[in-house]
Design a protein around this motif. Sequence first.
Motif, PDB file in Angstrom:
ATOM      1  N   GLU A 191       0.847  -1.191   0.000  1.00  0.00           N
ATOM      2  CA  GLU A 191       0.000   0.000   0.000  1.00  0.00           C
ATOM      3  C   GLU A 191       0.883   1.243   0.000  1.00  0.00           C
ATOM      4  OE1 GLU A 191      -3.412   0.074  -0.051  1.00  0.00           O
ATOM      5  OE2 GLU A 191      -3.360  -2.105  -0.255  1.00  0.00           O
ATOM      6  N   GLY A 192       0.805   2.026  -1.031  1.00  0.00           N
ATOM      7  CA  GLY A 192       1.515   3.298  -1.088  1.00  0.00           C
ATOM      8  C   GLY A 192       2.991   3.168  -1.413  1.00  0.00           C
ATOM      9  N   PHE A 193       3.634   4.305  -1.486  1.00  0.00           N
ATOM     10  CA  PHE A 193       5.027   4.408  -1.906  1.00  0.00           C
ATOM     11  C   PHE A 193       5.985   3.697  -0.943  1.00  0.00           C
ATOM     12  CE2 PHE A 193       9.119   6.674  -1.828  1.00  0.00           C
ATOM     13  CZ  PHE A 193       9.531   6.424  -3.129  1.00  0.00           C
ATOM     14  N   VAL A 194       5.823   3.944   0.358  1.00  0.00           N
ATOM     15  CA  VAL A 194       6.747   3.362   1.346  1.00  0.00           C
ATOM     16  C   VAL A 194       6.684   1.840   1.324  1.00  0.00           C
ATOM     17  CG1 VAL A 194       7.287   3.203   3.804  1.00  0.00           C
ATOM     18  CG2 VAL A 194       6.728   5.417   2.794  1.00  0.00           C
ATOM     19  N   ASP A 195       5.466   1.268   1.293  1.00  0.00           N
ATOM     20  CA  ASP A 195       5.325  -0.187   1.240  1.00  0.00           C
ATOM     21  C   ASP A 195       5.916  -0.751  -0.045  1.00  0.00           C
ATOM     22  OD1 ASP A 195       4.066  -0.197   3.673  1.00  0.00           O
ATOM     23  OD2 ASP A 195       2.080  -0.718   2.897  1.00  0.00           O
ATOM     24  N   THR A 196       5.694  -0.073  -1.154  1.00  0.00           N
ATOM     25  CA  THR A 196       6.194  -0.547  -2.445  1.00  0.00           C
ATOM     26  C   THR A 196       7.721  -0.565  -2.452  1.00  0.00           C
ATOM     27  OG1 THR A 196       4.215   0.258  -3.569  1.00  0.00           O
ATOM     28  CG2 THR A 196       6.166  -0.154  -4.944  1.00  0.00           C
ATOM     29  N   VAL A 197       8.339   0.492  -1.948  1.00  0.00           N
ATOM     30  CA  VAL A 197       9.806   0.548  -1.880  1.00  0.00           C
ATOM     31  C   VAL A 197      10.319  -0.537  -0.931  1.00  0.00           C
ATOM     32  CG1 VAL A 197      11.785   1.933  -1.140  1.00  0.00           C
ATOM     33  CG2 VAL A 197       9.997   2.966  -2.538  1.00  0.00           C
ATOM     34  N   GLY A 198       9.685  -0.677   0.234  1.00  0.00           N
ATOM     35  CA  GLY A 198      10.076  -1.713   1.187  1.00  0.00           C
ATOM     36  C   GLY A 198       9.982  -3.096   0.593  1.00  0.00           C
ATOM     37  N   ASP A 199       8.939  -3.339  -0.198  1.00  0.00           N
ATOM     38  CA  ASP A 199       8.777  -4.634  -0.853  1.00  0.00           C
ATOM     39  C   ASP A 199       9.906  -4.872  -1.858  1.00  0.00           C
ATOM     40  OD1 ASP A 199       7.512  -7.072  -1.675  1.00  0.00           O
ATOM     41  OD2 ASP A 199       6.624  -5.990  -3.369  1.00  0.00           O
TER      42      ASP A 199
END
Length: 149
Positions: free
Chosen positions: A107-115
């Motif tokens: 969900e969102g930018f932070v989650d996408t980068v973390g993934d």
Amino acid sequence: MSKVEEAVEVNVPVRTAYNQWTQFETFPQFMDGVEHIEQRTETLTHWVTKVGGAKREFDAEITEQVPDERVAWTTVDGEVRQAGVVTFRRLDDSTTKVMLQMEFAPEGFVDTVGDKLGFAKRQITGDLRRFKEYIEARGGETGAWRGTV
């Protein structure tokens, strides 16, 4: 959707590993970022998590449960979209392979980068390692639910 698959061998019988895994309210003791789980019905759990400073709440429905073999779930309400299955394989009388497979939607930018940086995979690897330490140190389960879904 992103996918993660991880496994760990635990030095307890398959029945012990499975029985402990069905005690969802104990997950905060070995799952990093899980603050609280409430078992609302035989198949519905409510989760409160805090990962990377983001607090989230969601409900998860057990979609399949076969004693000593598998527990599958999917989220049904809240901010988190995920589904998964944990399988238990007897290696011998005192050793079990626990395998977790999970799909989730960042969900969102932070989650996408973390993934993309492998955060979820490291998180699950650590949670399974801590489950191993938890159940082996106890030597037995804290309870059991042997029903079938």
